[in-house]
Design a protein around this motif. Structure first.
Motif, PDB file in Angstrom:
ATOM      1  N   LEU A 197      -3.642  -4.305   2.708  1.00  0.00           N
ATOM      2  CA  LEU A 197      -3.269  -4.403   3.836  1.00  0.00           C
ATOM      3  C   LEU A 197      -3.119  -5.712   4.471  1.00  0.00           C
ATOM      4  N   GLY A 198      -1.023  -6.339   4.430  1.00  0.00           N
ATOM      5  CA  GLY A 198      -0.859  -7.004   4.309  1.00  0.00           C
ATOM      6  C   GLY A 198      -1.308  -8.171   5.441  1.00  0.00           C
ATOM      7  N   PRO A 199      -0.734  -9.780   5.605  1.00  0.00           N
ATOM      8  CA  PRO A 199      -1.106 -11.007   6.955  1.00  0.00           C
ATOM      9  C   PRO A 199      -1.253  -9.616   7.871  1.00  0.00           C
ATOM     10  N   GLY A 200      -1.868  -9.467   8.672  1.00  0.00           N
ATOM     11  CA  GLY A 200      -2.022  -9.440  10.024  1.00  0.00           C
ATOM     12  C   GLY A 200      -2.428  -7.831   9.898  1.00  0.00           C
ATOM     13  N   CYS A 228       0.513   6.523   1.682  1.00  0.00           N
ATOM     14  CA  CYS A 228       1.413   6.522   2.101  1.00  0.00           C
ATOM     15  C   CYS A 228       2.368   4.911   2.748  1.00  0.00           C
ATOM     16  N   VAL A 229       3.482   4.290   2.606  1.00  0.00           N
ATOM     17  CA  VAL A 229       3.416   3.122   2.868  1.00  0.00           C
ATOM     18  C   VAL A 229       4.743   2.988   3.828  1.00  0.00           C
ATOM     19  N   VAL A 230       4.076   1.962   4.566  1.00  0.00           N
ATOM     20  CA  VAL A 230       3.986   1.609   6.087  1.00  0.00           C
ATOM     21  C   VAL A 230       4.829   0.091   5.611  1.00  0.00           C
ATOM     22  N   GLY A 231       6.232   0.165   6.921  1.00  0.00           N
ATOM     23  CA  GLY A 231       7.168  -1.208   6.845  1.00  0.00           C
ATOM     24  C   GLY A 231       6.003  -2.655   8.258  1.00  0.00           C
ATOM     25  N   ALA A 232       6.664  -3.458   7.458  1.00  0.00           N
ATOM     26  CA  ALA A 232       6.198  -4.582   8.174  1.00  0.00           C
ATOM     27  C   ALA A 232       6.292  -3.767  10.033  1.00  0.00           C
ATOM     28  N   GLY A 233       5.196  -4.261  10.249  1.00  0.00           N
ATOM     29  CA  GLY A 233       4.980  -4.619  11.905  1.00  0.00           C
ATOM     30  C   GLY A 233       5.586  -3.149  12.462  1.00  0.00           C
ATOM     31  N   LEU A 264      -7.431  -6.879   1.846  1.00  0.00           N
ATOM     32  CA  LEU A 264      -7.084  -7.189   2.733  1.00  0.00           C
ATOM     33  C   LEU A 264      -6.811  -8.775   2.745  1.00  0.00           C
ATOM     34  N   ASN A 265      -5.485  -8.691   3.592  1.00  0.00           N
ATOM     35  CA  ASN A 265      -4.725  -9.681   3.744  1.00  0.00           C
ATOM     36  C   ASN A 265      -5.432 -10.900   4.693  1.00  0.00           C
ATOM     37  N   LEU A 266      -4.441 -12.285   4.908  1.00  0.00           N
ATOM     38  CA  LEU A 266      -4.907 -13.338   5.751  1.00  0.00           C
ATOM     39  C   LEU A 266      -5.093 -12.150   6.983  1.00  0.00           C
ATOM     40  N   LEU A 306       0.147  -0.987   3.997  1.00  0.00           N
ATOM     41  CA  LEU A 306       0.588  -1.056   4.693  1.00  0.00           C
ATOM     42  C   LEU A 306       1.179  -2.930   5.062  1.00  0.00           C
ATOM     43  N   GLY A 307       2.430  -2.880   5.330  1.00  0.00           N
ATOM     44  CA  GLY A 307       3.184  -3.953   5.486  1.00  0.00           C
ATOM     45  C   GLY A 307       2.282  -5.049   6.886  1.00  0.00           C
ATOM     46  N   ALA A 308       3.271  -5.979   6.706  1.00  0.00           N
ATOM     47  CA  ALA A 308       2.599  -7.012   7.468  1.00  0.00           C
ATOM     48  C   ALA A 308       2.584  -6.698   8.377  1.00  0.00           C
ATOM     49  N   GLY A 309       1.009  -6.969   9.311  1.00  0.00           N
ATOM     50  CA  GLY A 309       1.583  -6.722  10.959  1.00  0.00           C
ATOM     51  C   GLY A 309       1.815  -4.985  11.309  1.00  0.00           C
ATOM     52  N   VAL A 352      10.666   8.326   7.008  1.00  0.00           N
ATOM     53  CA  VAL A 352      11.401   7.953   6.792  1.00  0.00           C
ATOM     54  C   VAL A 352      12.169   8.947   5.747  1.00  0.00           C
ATOM     55  N   ARG A 353      11.155   8.566   4.873  1.00  0.00           N
ATOM     56  CA  ARG A 353      11.423   9.807   3.568  1.00  0.00           C
ATOM     57  C   ARG A 353      10.020   9.100   2.321  1.00  0.00           C
ATOM     58  N   GLN A 354       9.997   9.986   1.380  1.00  0.00           N
ATOM     59  CA  GLN A 354       8.769   9.967   0.849  1.00  0.00           C
ATOM     60  C   GLN A 354       8.460   8.846  -0.779  1.00  0.00           C
ATOM     61  N   CYS A 373       4.406   9.474   2.606  1.00  0.00           N
ATOM     62  CA  CYS A 373       5.531   9.212   3.611  1.00  0.00           C
ATOM     63  C   CYS A 373       5.475   7.571   3.174  1.00  0.00           C
ATOM     64  N   ILE A 374       6.857   7.328   3.134  1.00  0.00           N
ATOM     65  CA  ILE A 374       7.485   5.598   3.611  1.00  0.00           C
ATOM     66  C   ILE A 374       7.108   5.858   5.079  1.00  0.00           C
ATOM     67  N   LEU A 375       6.497   4.923   6.395  1.00  0.00           N
ATOM     68  CA  LEU A 375       6.360   4.830   7.159  1.00  0.00           C
ATOM     69  C   LEU A 375       7.062   3.338   8.082  1.00  0.00           C
ATOM     70  N   VAL A 376       7.909   3.725   9.317  1.00  0.00           N
ATOM     71  CA  VAL A 376       8.583   2.534   9.880  1.00  0.00           C
ATOM     72  C   VAL A 376       8.411   2.424  11.327  1.00  0.00           C
ATOM     73  N   GLY A 377       8.843   1.122  11.619  1.00  0.00           N
ATOM     74  CA  GLY A 377       8.872   1.523  13.217  1.00  0.00           C
ATOM     75  C   GLY A 377       8.124   2.024  14.260  1.00  0.00           C
ATOM     76  N   VAL A 378       8.244   1.772  15.604  1.00  0.00           N
ATOM     77  CA  VAL A 378       6.920   1.861  15.994  1.00  0.00           C
ATOM     78  C   VAL A 378       8.138   2.560  17.570  1.00  0.00           C
TER      79      VAL A 378
HETATM   80  C1  LIG Z   1       9.411  -0.014   4.332  1.00  0.00           C
HETATM   81  C2  LIG Z   1       9.359  -0.562   3.507  1.00  0.00           C
HETATM   82  C3  LIG Z   1       7.973  -0.484   2.546  1.00  0.00           C
HETATM   83  C4  LIG Z   1      11.087  -0.103   3.013  1.00  0.00           C
HETATM   84  O1  LIG Z   1      11.316  -0.675   2.110  1.00  0.00           O
HETATM   85  P1  LIG Z   1      12.502  -0.566   1.121  1.00  0.00           P
HETATM   86  O2  LIG Z   1      13.102   0.732   0.667  1.00  0.00           O
HETATM   87  O3  LIG Z   1      13.188  -1.533   0.219  1.00  0.00           O
HETATM   88  O4  LIG Z   1      13.669  -0.329   2.296  1.00  0.00           O
HETATM   89  P2  LIG Z   1      15.286  -1.013   2.548  1.00  0.00           P
HETATM   90  O5  LIG Z   1      15.234  -2.249   2.886  1.00  0.00           O
HETATM   91  O6  LIG Z   1      16.333  -0.761   1.818  1.00  0.00           O
HETATM   92  O7  LIG Z   1      15.580  -0.650   4.392  1.00  0.00           O
HETATM   93  C5  LIG Z   1      16.042   0.812   4.396  1.00  0.00           C
HETATM   94  C6  LIG Z   1      15.698   1.054   6.051  1.00  0.00           C
HETATM   95  O8  LIG Z   1      15.038   0.720   6.427  1.00  0.00           O
HETATM   96  C7  LIG Z   1      14.690  -0.457   7.601  1.00  0.00           C
HETATM   97  N1  LIG Z   1      13.513  -0.927   7.093  1.00  0.00           N
HETATM   98  C8  LIG Z   1      12.427  -1.672   5.893  1.00  0.00           C
HETATM   99  N2  LIG Z   1      12.054  -1.814   6.757  1.00  0.00           N
HETATM  100  C9  LIG Z   1      11.663  -1.675   7.813  1.00  0.00           C
HETATM  101  C10 LIG Z   1      10.719  -2.623   8.897  1.00  0.00           C
HETATM  102  N3  LIG Z   1       9.451  -3.082   8.246  1.00  0.00           N
HETATM  103  N4  LIG Z   1      10.892  -1.745   9.842  1.00  0.00           N
HETATM  104  C11 LIG Z   1      11.911  -0.762  10.606  1.00  0.00           C
HETATM  105  N5  LIG Z   1      12.871  -0.784  10.017  1.00  0.00           N
HETATM  106  C12 LIG Z   1      12.857  -0.999   8.375  1.00  0.00           C
HETATM  107  C13 LIG Z   1      16.124  -1.424   6.961  1.00  0.00           C
HETATM  108  O9  LIG Z   1      16.133  -1.667   8.054  1.00  0.00           O
HETATM  109  C14 LIG Z   1      17.260   0.240   6.369  1.00  0.00           C
HETATM  110  O10 LIG Z   1      17.614   0.494   7.699  1.00  0.00           O
HETATM  111  P3  LIG Z   1      19.216   1.088   7.311  1.00  0.00           P
HETATM  112  O11 LIG Z   1      18.746   2.334   6.275  1.00  0.00           O
HETATM  113  O12 LIG Z   1      19.125   1.172   8.516  1.00  0.00           O
HETATM  114  O13 LIG Z   1      20.143   0.028   6.685  1.00  0.00           O
HETATM  115  C15 LIG Z   1       9.595  -2.360   3.540  1.00  0.00           C
HETATM  116  O14 LIG Z   1      10.856  -3.135   4.257  1.00  0.00           O
HETATM  117  C16 LIG Z   1       8.751  -3.199   4.252  1.00  0.00           C
HETATM  118  O15 LIG Z   1       8.311  -3.344   5.548  1.00  0.00           O
HETATM  119  N6  LIG Z   1       7.711  -3.065   3.404  1.00  0.00           N
HETATM  120  C17 LIG Z   1       6.162  -4.244   3.422  1.00  0.00           C
HETATM  121  C18 LIG Z   1       6.138  -5.601   2.865  1.00  0.00           C
HETATM  122  C19 LIG Z   1       5.319  -6.037   4.023  1.00  0.00           C
HETATM  123  O16 LIG Z   1       5.193  -6.353   4.533  1.00  0.00           O
HETATM  124  N7  LIG Z   1       4.174  -6.885   2.114  1.00  0.00           N
HETATM  125  C20 LIG Z   1       2.985  -7.448   2.558  1.00  0.00           C
HETATM  126  C21 LIG Z   1       3.167  -8.604   1.377  1.00  0.00           C
HETATM  127  S1  LIG Z   1       1.662  -9.886   2.027  1.00  0.00           S
END
Ligand SMILES: CC(C)(COP(=O)(O)OP(=O)(O)OC[C@H]1O[C@@H](n2cnc3c(N)ncnc32)[C@H](O)[C@@H]1OP(=O)(O)O)[C@@H](O)C(=O)NCCC(=O)NCCS
Length: 222
Positions: A153-156, A187-192, A135-137, A171-174, A213-215, A203-208
């Motif tokens: 869990l990334g920061p925040g 599952c991997v959830v993108g930052a924000g 569990l990060n900062l 879970l990515g940052a924020g 978006v893919r496996q 699943c890989i999840l992104v957005g609000v």
């Molecule tokens: C979601 C995530 C795992 C995808 O990584 P990836 O497979 O390398 O994906 P890419 O960087 O090639 O991006 C693929 C697409 O998703 C979009 N995307 C990537 N991360 C995103 C996010 N967090 N939110 C919204 N869209 C995102 C990219 O813009 C790209 O869009 P496009 O295909 O239209 O160009 C990564 O971007 C992410 O957010 N990781 C979290 C990292 C983090 O916060 N770690 C904390 C460590 S302390």
């Protein structure tokens, strides 16, 4: 004073070394950091000087079962693979659980072995967190959440009440989550991202709001 070895040499390992130093400031002599171990083939993205010696590879730990270890590798799937391998090769090895002195944990919080909680994390009542979690900062975890083994869990990251995370969820940052949300294993959830609802494993999840978006890639080996 207990002897401790950090598995990993990257940015997360340096963060854990700082965590150990901060614990020692608050509790003088709590840990003696002997050094770091890593797999020879491991790729360190940001290689910088380490604050303690490099001791060797996993075999060093296998041969020194009296020390405690913490696996400071950021990716949940890799952390699980390393933990299973170390456990198989040295069943007596103990994993240290590290909580920063400026993290807060309410009553009835359970935290599994090998887990690390960084500064500013706030964890409210009746939360269970598995083993080898990170569990990060500044993460906040509300009441009745259940986090599986090897979660990162990334920061925040902010989890509302009664959310559940499966094993190896990353879970990515924020990232934030609405109450009663569920994220399946690996599952991997993108930052924000903003999680609302339930998501099936892998699943890989992104957005609000977050959408799949893919496996996610599966683990190569254990
Ligand atoms: C979601 C995530 C795992 C995808 O990584 P990836 O497979 O390398 O994906 P890419 O960087 O090639 O991006 C693929 C697409 O998703 C979009 N995307 C990537 N991360 C995103 C996010 N967090 N939110 C919204 N869209 C995102 C990219 O813009 C790209 O869009 P496009 O295909 O239209 O160009 C990564 O971007 C992410 O957010 N990781 C979290 C990292 C983090 O916060 N770690 C904390 C460590 S302390």
């Amino acid at each position: 004073m207990d002897e401790l070895v950090i598995f990993g040499t990257g940015g997360h390992a340096r963060e854990v070394a700082q965590l150990v130093a901060d614990i020692n400031l608050a509790q003088p002599g709590r840990w003696q950091l002997l050094g770091f171990v890593a797999d020879p083939h491991a790729v360190t993205r940001i290689a910088k000087p380490l604050p303690a010696p490099m001791l060797g590879d996993a075999q060093w730990l296998v041969q020194h079962p009296a020390v405690q270890a913490v696996i400071a590798v950021g990716t949940p799937v890799d952390r699980r693979d390393i933990a299973l391998r170390l456990r198989r090769e040295q069943p007596e090895l103990r994993f240290a659980t590290l909580v920063h002195p400026r993290a807060w944990m309410a009553e009835r919080v359970s935290l599994g072995e090998g887990s690390v909680v960084f500064a500013g994390a706030l964890i409210n009542v009746d939360v269970s967190i598995g083993s080898h979690a990170s569990l990060n900062l500044g993460c906040t975890i509300s009441h009745d959440c259940a986090l599986g083994n090897f979660v990162s869990l990334g920061p925040g990251v902010h989890l509302s009440g009664a959310c559940s995370l499966g094993e190896q969820v990353d879970l990515g940052a924020g990232v934030s989550a609405r109450p009663n949300s569920h994220v399946g294993d690996r599952c991997v959830v993108g930052a924000g991202a903003a999680i609302a609802g339930s998501f099936s494993p892998g699943c890989i999840l992104v957005g609000v709001p977050a959408r799949a978006v893919r496996q996610a890639a599966t683990s190569a080996s254990v």
